[in-house]
Scaffold this motif. Structure first.
Motif, PDB file in Angstrom:
ATOM      1  N   ARG A   1      56.953  29.539 118.076  1.00  0.00           N
ATOM      2  CA  ARG A   1      57.528  28.273 117.643  1.00  0.00           C
ATOM      3  C   ARG A   1      59.001  28.481 117.333  1.00  0.00           C
ATOM      4  O   ARG A   1      59.413  29.507 116.799  1.00  0.00           O
ATOM      5  N   LYS A   2      59.808  27.497 117.676  1.00  0.00           N
ATOM      6  CA  LYS A   2      61.237  27.606 117.406  1.00  0.00           C
ATOM      7  C   LYS A   2      61.478  27.587 115.897  1.00  0.00           C
ATOM      8  O   LYS A   2      60.955  26.723 115.193  1.00  0.00           O
ATOM      9  N   PRO A   3      62.219  28.539 115.403  1.00  0.00           N
ATOM     10  CA  PRO A   3      62.445  28.579 113.960  1.00  0.00           C
ATOM     11  C   PRO A   3      63.357  27.455 113.513  1.00  0.00           C
ATOM     12  O   PRO A   3      64.193  26.966 114.271  1.00  0.00           O
ATOM     13  N   LYS A   4      63.180  27.055 112.281  1.00  0.00           N
ATOM     14  CA  LYS A   4      64.084  26.073 111.702  1.00  0.00           C
ATOM     15  C   LYS A   4      65.435  26.742 111.429  1.00  0.00           C
ATOM     16  O   LYS A   4      65.485  27.879 110.987  1.00  0.00           O
ATOM     17  N   VAL A   5      66.477  26.027 111.722  1.00  0.00           N
ATOM     18  CA  VAL A   5      67.805  26.607 111.570  1.00  0.00           C
ATOM     19  C   VAL A   5      68.643  25.717 110.672  1.00  0.00           C
ATOM     20  O   VAL A   5      68.316  24.560 110.410  1.00  0.00           O
ATOM     21  N   LYS A   6      69.733  26.311 110.236  1.00  0.00           N
ATOM     22  CA  LYS A   6      70.658  25.580 109.387  1.00  0.00           C
ATOM     23  C   LYS A   6      71.527  24.670 110.220  1.00  0.00           C
ATOM     24  O   LYS A   6      71.730  24.891 111.411  1.00  0.00           O
ATOM     25  N   LYS A   7      72.055  23.648 109.583  1.00  0.00           N
ATOM     26  CA  LYS A   7      72.974  22.740 110.257  1.00  0.00           C
ATOM     27  C   LYS A   7      74.395  23.276 110.154  1.00  0.00           C
ATOM     28  O   LYS A   7      74.718  24.076 109.276  1.00  0.00           O
ATOM     29  N   LEU A   8      75.237  22.796 111.051  1.00  0.00           N
ATOM     30  CA  LEU A   8      76.643  23.157 111.042  1.00  0.00           C
ATOM     31  C   LEU A   8      77.440  21.872 110.828  1.00  0.00           C
ATOM     32  O   LEU A   8      77.475  20.999 111.696  1.00  0.00           O
ATOM     33  N   PHE A   9      78.050  21.741 109.655  1.00  0.00           N
ATOM     34  CA  PHE A   9      78.803  20.548 109.296  1.00  0.00           C
ATOM     35  C   PHE A   9      80.286  20.773 109.579  1.00  0.00           C
ATOM     36  O   PHE A   9      80.895  21.712 109.048  1.00  0.00           O
ATOM     37  N   VAL A  10      80.862  19.920 110.415  1.00  0.00           N
ATOM     38  CA  VAL A  10      82.286  19.960 110.723  1.00  0.00           C
ATOM     39  C   VAL A  10      82.982  18.946 109.826  1.00  0.00           C
ATOM     40  O   VAL A  10      82.689  17.750 109.892  1.00  0.00           O
ATOM     41  N   LEU A  11      83.916  19.414 108.989  1.00  0.00           N
ATOM     42  CA  LEU A  11      84.528  18.553 107.989  1.00  0.00           C
ATOM     43  C   LEU A  11      85.825  17.943 108.496  1.00  0.00           C
ATOM     44  O   LEU A  11      86.691  18.636 109.037  1.00  0.00           O
ATOM     45  N   ASP A  12      85.934  16.636 108.311  1.00  0.00           N
ATOM     46  CA  ASP A  12      87.194  15.946 108.557  1.00  0.00           C
ATOM     47  C   ASP A  12      88.116  16.186 107.356  1.00  0.00           C
ATOM     48  O   ASP A  12      87.658  16.476 106.243  1.00  0.00           O
ATOM     49  N   THR A  13      89.419  16.030 107.574  1.00  0.00           N
ATOM     50  CA  THR A  13      90.382  16.311 106.501  1.00  0.00           C
ATOM     51  C   THR A  13      90.176  15.403 105.297  1.00  0.00           C
ATOM     52  O   THR A  13      90.328  15.830 104.149  1.00  0.00           O
ATOM     53  N   ASN A  14      89.821  14.139 105.550  1.00  0.00           N
ATOM     54  CA  ASN A  14      89.690  13.208 104.432  1.00  0.00           C
ATOM     55  C   ASN A  14      88.564  13.579 103.482  1.00  0.00           C
ATOM     56  O   ASN A  14      88.570  13.152 102.326  1.00  0.00           O
ATOM     57  N   VAL A  15      87.597  14.370 103.942  1.00  0.00           N
ATOM     58  CA  VAL A  15      86.528  14.820 103.046  1.00  0.00           C
ATOM     59  C   VAL A  15      87.085  15.784 102.005  1.00  0.00           C
ATOM     60  O   VAL A  15      86.796  15.671 100.812  1.00  0.00           O
ATOM     61  N   LEU A  16      87.899  16.727 102.437  1.00  0.00           N
ATOM     62  CA  LEU A  16      88.503  17.695 101.512  1.00  0.00           C
ATOM     63  C   LEU A  16      89.486  17.013 100.568  1.00  0.00           C
ATOM     64  O   LEU A  16      89.582  17.381  99.392  1.00  0.00           O
ATOM     65  N   MET A  17      90.226  16.018 101.064  1.00  0.00           N
ATOM     66  CA  MET A  17      91.182  15.325 100.204  1.00  0.00           C
ATOM     67  C   MET A  17      90.492  14.350  99.270  1.00  0.00           C
ATOM     68  O   MET A  17      91.045  13.967  98.248  1.00  0.00           O
TER      69      MET A  17
END
Length: 381
Positions: free
Chosen positions: A28-44
């Motif tokens: 069975r395919k293992p569950k994996v973590k997500k990869l979140f790509v952050l926009d600049t406005n999130v950090l600001m």
């Protein structure tokens, strides 16, 4: 809302090969973590967003870092957040790193085990985008990175050599999320800084009456008039859910009903019709309600029997304006109160660099500006 997901431990590298099982039975395919790509406005918007994705990994494109650097100068709240985000990134990058491509461990506190990893763009990534999207625009560059990451994951999944993960763009920009979804990319708003996980569960203070309300609650109804208001004593199954000072309305008929619950005991409730503050004759310091919710708010603000009121709404919906108008009317016109006291939380608006020269008015302008703008509107009215 970004929520943690139940996942199995995964390898530290962003695209590490999954070991093939020795048995002939397909694994069975293992569950994996997500990869979140952050926009600049999130950090600001929230510099601590780097630490709020639990066990999932975070990816920062070069365009995000460039835009973050361009906004770090100044005394605005956005500039302060940009500088703080840069300091957090410096702390993460300054740690002992053997291979930056393998990701940088994100530790919430010193000594705490890393939950996720931070990946920085270290190579050119040119995901194919429609020709109508200008390649020089920062938002489109970030979208190209997300598309490239997604294509890599899809390729590895087809080869069945790497555990695929979902690539998700996180942005506070509505149009950015719309463009991402139009391109077939996963996109989410950043709401992890909200106190409530689900705003829909928040008590609104307003209830729409069902169309059959008077059919189910009109039996043995009592009504009378007092001080220009009409009162109804109703009985029925909905009464048990009503709260005192809760507004109820029915706009299905020719004559809409707008009322407030005055009493609620068991299966009996008393509702009182409201004063129509949308009419010019009931203007409060020259201000009239523009919609149903503002009319409800003024009925509360002008009621001396209600000691404490909270108004919740987006910026520009008139919360401060209505509160000031009601206060001025009851202090100066009706002489009901002797004074108005206004307070605001004095959140620092820039770097804490000590005391600066200037008058008291100049120093208080960043905090008092919004109140003074509303007072100017009231004076003009």
């Amino acid at each position: 809302m970004l929520k943690p997901y139940d996942v199995e431990p995964s390898v530290s590298e962003p695209y590490a090969a999954a070991e093939m099982p020795k048995s002939s039975r397909p694994a069975r395919k293992p569950k994996v973590k997500k990869l979140f790509v952050l926009d600049t406005n999130v950090l600001m918007h929230d510099p601590t967003s780097l630490f709020r994705f639990d066990e999932h990994d975070v990816y920062l494109p070069i365009a995000t870092l460039e835009e973050l650097d361009a906004h770090k100068r100044g005394l605005s709240d956005v500039s302060r957040n940009a500088r703080q985000a840069s300091r957090f990134l410096d702390e993460i990058v300054s740690g002992k790193v053997t291979d930056i491509k393998a990701g940088l461990p994100i530790r919430v506190r010193d000594g705490q085990a890393a939950k996720g990893r931070l990946f920085l763009q270290t190579e050119a990534m040119n995901g194919e985008l429609p020709a109508t999207l200008a390649s020089g625009k920062t938002d489109n560059q970030i979208l190209a990175v997300v598309r490239s990451l997604q294509e890599r994951e899809e390729l590895r999944e087809k080869q069945e050599k790497y555990a695929a993960r979902q690539v998700v763009l996180v942005s506070k920009d509505i149009n950015m999320r719309i463009k991402a979804r139009a391109l077939g990319l996963a996109a989410e708003d950043y709401t992890n800084d909200k106190v409530l996980e689900d705003a829909d569960l928040l008590y609104t203070g307003v209830r729409r009456l069902p169309r059959d309300f008077w059919d189910t609650h009109g039996r043995d109804v009592e009504s009378w008039k007092k001080d220009g208001h009409t009162y109804y004593r109703v009985r029925g199954p909905l009464v048990a859910k009503l709260h005192v000072n809760e507004f109820v309305y029915d706009e299905s008929g020719d004559k809409p009903l707008y009322a407030v619950v005055k009493e609620a005991n068991g299966r009996v409730a008393v509702i009182e019709t409201l004063r129509d503050y949308t009419h010019a004759k009931n203007a409060v310091w020259g201000i009239t309600a523009r919609n149903r919710e503002q009319n409800f708010a003024l009925n509360l603000l002008m009621n001396p029997a209600v000691d404490f009121i909270t108004l919740l709404g987006q910026a520009g919906t008139g919360k401060t304006l209505l509160a000031l108008a009601a206060g001025l009317t009851q202090v100066l016109d009706e002489k009901r109160y002797s004074e108005i006291i206004m307070t605001r939380v004095t959140v620092p608006l820039g770097e804490d660099i000590g005391f600066l020269p200037g008058t008291e008015e100049e120093k208080m302008q960043p905090w008092m500006g919004a109140l003074e703008d509303n007072l100017d509107v009231l004076n003009a009215s």
